[in-house]
Write a protein that holds these residues in place. Structure first.
Motif, short mmCIF file in Angstrom:
data_model
loop_
_atom_site.label_atom_id
_atom_site.label_comp_id
_atom_site.label_asym_id
_atom_site.label_seq_id
_atom_site.Cartn_x
_atom_site.Cartn_y
_atom_site.Cartn_z
N THR A 260 0.83 -1.20 0.00
CA THR A 260 0.00 0.00 0.00
C THR A 260 0.86 1.25 0.00
O THR A 260 1.51 1.56 0.99
CB THR A 260 -0.93 0.01 1.23
OG1 THR A 260 -1.79 -1.13 1.17
CG2 THR A 260 -1.77 1.26 1.26
N ASN A 261 0.86 1.96 -1.13
CA ASN A 261 1.55 3.23 -1.25
C ASN A 261 0.88 4.05 -2.34
O ASN A 261 0.23 3.48 -3.24
CB ASN A 261 3.04 3.06 -1.59
CG ASN A 261 3.89 2.86 -0.34
OD1 ASN A 261 3.75 3.61 0.63
ND2 ASN A 261 4.75 1.87 -0.36
N ARG A 262 1.00 5.33 -2.29
CA ARG A 262 0.38 6.19 -3.30
C ARG A 262 0.91 5.85 -4.68
O ARG A 262 2.11 5.78 -4.90
CB ARG A 262 0.63 7.65 -2.99
CG ARG A 262 0.13 8.09 -1.63
CD ARG A 262 0.28 9.57 -1.41
NE ARG A 262 -0.72 10.32 -2.16
CZ ARG A 262 -0.81 11.65 -2.13
NH1 ARG A 262 0.02 12.36 -1.41
NH2 ARG A 262 -1.74 12.27 -2.82
N GLY A 263 0.01 5.60 -5.60
CA GLY A 263 0.39 5.28 -6.97
C GLY A 263 0.64 3.80 -7.21
O GLY A 263 0.66 3.35 -8.35
N GLY A 293 -8.17 4.92 -5.33
CA GLY A 293 -7.94 5.84 -4.23
C GLY A 293 -7.68 5.17 -2.89
O GLY A 293 -7.23 5.84 -1.95
N ASN A 295 -5.34 3.07 -1.99
CA ASN A 295 -3.91 3.07 -1.64
C ASN A 295 -3.35 4.46 -1.43
O ASN A 295 -2.17 4.60 -1.08
CB ASN A 295 -3.12 2.36 -2.74
CG ASN A 295 -3.18 0.85 -2.62
OD1 ASN A 295 -3.80 0.33 -1.69
ND2 ASN A 295 -2.56 0.14 -3.54
N ASP A 296 -4.16 5.49 -1.67
CA ASP A 296 -3.66 6.86 -1.53
C ASP A 296 -3.99 7.48 -0.18
O ASP A 296 -3.62 8.63 0.09
CB ASP A 296 -4.26 7.74 -2.64
CG ASP A 296 -3.88 7.24 -4.03
OD1 ASP A 296 -2.81 6.60 -4.15
OD2 ASP A 296 -4.63 7.50 -4.99
N GLN A 299 0.55 6.50 3.49
CA GLN A 299 1.85 6.15 2.92
C GLN A 299 2.58 5.26 3.92
O GLN A 299 2.52 5.52 5.12
CB GLN A 299 2.67 7.41 2.64
CG GLN A 299 4.02 7.17 1.99
CD GLN A 299 3.92 6.91 0.51
OE1 GLN A 299 2.88 7.14 -0.09
NE2 GLN A 299 4.99 6.40 -0.08
N ARG A 334 -5.45 11.00 4.52
CA ARG A 334 -5.55 12.06 3.52
C ARG A 334 -6.98 12.18 3.03
O ARG A 334 -7.70 11.20 2.91
CB ARG A 334 -4.63 11.75 2.34
CG ARG A 334 -3.16 11.79 2.67
CD ARG A 334 -2.32 11.67 1.40
NE ARG A 334 -0.89 11.72 1.72
CZ ARG A 334 -0.14 10.66 1.98
NH1 ARG A 334 -0.69 9.46 1.96
NH2 ARG A 334 1.13 10.79 2.26
N THR A 336 -9.37 12.02 0.45
CA THR A 336 -9.44 11.42 -0.88
C THR A 336 -10.90 11.20 -1.24
O THR A 336 -11.78 11.26 -0.38
CB THR A 336 -8.70 10.07 -0.93
OG1 THR A 336 -9.29 9.19 0.03
CG2 THR A 336 -7.23 10.23 -0.61
N ASP A 382 -7.95 7.74 -12.08
CA ASP A 382 -6.59 7.52 -11.59
C ASP A 382 -5.58 7.73 -12.72
O ASP A 382 -4.80 6.84 -13.04
CB ASP A 382 -6.47 6.09 -11.03
CG ASP A 382 -5.17 5.88 -10.28
OD1 ASP A 382 -4.55 6.86 -9.87
OD2 ASP A 382 -4.78 4.70 -10.11
N GLY A 385 -1.93 6.84 -11.94
CA GLY A 385 -1.63 5.55 -11.33
C GLY A 385 -0.79 4.66 -12.23
O GLY A 385 -0.79 4.80 -13.45
#
Length: 391
Positions: A260-263, A293, A295-296, A299, A334, A336, A382, A385
Motif C-alpha cells: 500500500t503506497n500512493r500510486g 484511491g 492506496n492513496d 503512505q 488524507r 481522498t 486515476d 496511477g
C-alpha cells in the motif's frame, strides 16, 4: 441473457486454499489456461434509475454518490468544521488501536473491571457470531450521526457496470486491500454512503481476517456493521442463506497491505483462487471490484530491515503490521475521494467439487474482467496511477 467473449490470460497452476483468500496446490495442468476465447454469460441490466452514464461509451454503467446531505457537508469551507471532520476521520482510522487500548487501560487502572474484562476477552475467542455468516449487524450503528461527517471527509463514489439481480448471491472480489480497507468500512458502516441504492436488495458482508474478528471491542464494531470472518465456514454459511446475502473478499489479504503506497497498483491475485472455488461451490456469480484511491489514503514507511520483519510476521502469524502515516506525518488519513468500480458479474456453473480446470477458467475470466474495468476507468479516476500488476 447476452454473451460476452473474453480471452482469459495465462494462469498459474491451481492451489488448494486454507480459506477463501489463500493460495492453490499446483496440479501440473499448466497449459490449461492457454486455451482460446471463452464465452461468459452476463445478466442484462433492467433498471437505470437514480444513476447517470459514466463514460461516453454505450454501456449501462450507473453511478451512485453519497446522499445530498453528505455532498453538501463535503463542500463546507469552514475551517472549524473541516478540522472537526479531520478529527472524526482520524479516530475512525485508528479504531483498531483506540478500542483495545481503552480496554487495556480499564484493566490496569480500574481494579473492579478486571474480572469482567478477562471474561469478555475469553468470550471474544469463542463467540459463535464470528463464523455465523452474517455477523451481528445493528442498523442503529449504521444510522449514527458521525457517519455523515466521515462520509463527507472521504466522499466515496460507486460505479456499477451492471445492475445486480438480488435473486442471486454474489462473491465480490475486492482490490486493493489498502491499510485497513477503509473504503469498505465506510460503505458498509453508513446508510449515508449510497451502497443500499447501488446494491439494492443485496446484503453485502465484508470478510475480515479471522484473527481480527477476535480483537476486543474492535470486533464488536465490525460485527455491528455486518463484517464476517474470512474462514471457509463463515463464507459458506453466508452464501447458503440466500436472499441476496453476498460476501466481499479482499483477496490480497494482509500480504497485499504491505504494497500500500500512493500510486502503487500491485495486487496479489495470481495464485489466490480459493474465492473462486467458494463461488463455484455456491453457484454464486463472481463480481470484480476495484477501489481507486484506497492506496492513496496513507503512505507506508519503506525500509529494508522493517520490510523483512513485516514479511516474517506475515509468514509466521498470518497477518501484517504495516507502519504508515498520513497528513502531518501522523495517523491522519488524507482527504481522498475513492471510487469503487463494480464489474460485470461472471456466472459460474454450480459444482460441489469443482475441478482445477473449472477453477482456473473462472479465475482467468475474473482477472480479464478486473483488467478491463481498471483500464477503462483509470483515465477518469486515476490518470497518474501505475499499470495494474498481478503478482
Amino acid at each position: 441473457m447476452t454473451a460476452i467473449t473474453q480471452e482469459p490470460p495465462q494462469s498459474e497452476e491451481p492451489q488448494t486454499p486454507a480459506d477463501a483468500r489463500e493460495e492453490v496446490p499446483a496440479t501440473g495442468d499448466a497449459a490449461l489456461m492457454s486455451k482460446t476465447e471463452k464465452t461468459l454469460h452476463q445478466q442484462p441490466t433492467t433498471d437505470k434509475t437514480a444513476a447517470s452514464k459514466v463514460n461516453e461509451d454505450e454501456d449501462d454503467a450507473l453511478t451512485f454518490d453519497a446522499d445530498k446531505q453528505v455532498l453538501r457537508l463535503s463542500q463546507h469551507t469552514s475551517r472549524t468544521y473541516r478540522a472537526f471532520q479531520t478529527l472524526l476521520a482520524t479516530v475512525f482510522a485508528t479504531l483498531i488501536i483506540i478500542l483495545p487500548l481503552a480496554l487495556l487501560l480499564g484493566f490496569v487502572y480500574i481494579w473492579w473491571l478486571r474480572i469482567p474484562i478477562c471474561a469478555y476477552v475469553a468470550f471474544c475467542f469463542v463467540d459463535p457470531a464470528i463464523d455465523n455468516g452474517i455477523g451481528r449487524q445493528v442498523e442503529r450503528v449504521r444510522r449514527l450521526w458521525v457517519w455523515k461527517h466521515i462520509n463527507a471527509y472521504f466522499c466515496v463514489r460507486m460505479v456499477v457496470e451492471q445492475k445486480l439481480d438480488p435473486a442471486h448471491n454474489y462473491v465480490f472480489g475486492v482490490s486493493p486491500h489498502g491499510i485497513l480497507c477503509f473504503t469498505g468500512q465506510i460503505l458498509m458502516a453508513s446508510q449515508h454512503s449510497g451502497i443500499d441504492d447501488a446494491l439494492e436488495g443485496i446484503t453485502f458482508h465484508t470478510a475480515a481476517l479471522h484473527h481480527v474478528m477476535k480483537v476486543p471491542l474492535f470486533r464488536e464494531y465490525l460485527l455491528a456493521i455486518g463484517v464476517i470472518s474470512s474462514s471457509r465456514n463463515s463464507i459458506r454459511r453466508c452464501l447458503a442463506r440466500g436472499n441476496g446475502h453476498s460476501v466481499g473478499i479482499i483477496i490480497g489479504g494482509a500480504k497485499e497491505s504491505l504494497y500500500t503506497n500512493r500510486g502503487s497498483r500491485k495486487l496479489i491475485l495470481k495464485n489466490r483462487k480459493g474465492f473462486v472455488r467458494e463461488a463455484i461451490m455456491a453457484g454464486a456469480p463472481l463480481v470484480p471490484v476495484f477501489v481507486f484511491g484506497e492506496n492513496d489514503i496513507f503512505q507506508q514507511l519503506d525500509h529494508p530491515v522493517l520490510r523483512r520483519v513485516q514479511r516474517w510476521l506475515q509468514h509466521r502469524m498470518k497477518f501484517a503490521i504495516p507502519v504508515f502515516y498520513g497528513r502531518f506525518g501522523f495517523f491522519v488519513p488524507r482527504r481522498t475521494s475513492p471510487t469503487v468500480i463494480f464489474g460485470r458479474p461472471i456466472f459460474v456453473q454450480k459444482s460441489e467439487s469443482p475441478s482445477f480446470d473449472e477453477i482456473n477458467k473462472a479465475h482467468a475470466a475474473y482477472l480479464a474482467e478486473l483488467h478491463r474495468i481498471y483500464n477503462k476507468y483509470r483515465p477518469v479516476y486515476d490518470p497518474e496511477g501505475d499499470d495494474l500488476t498481478i503478482i
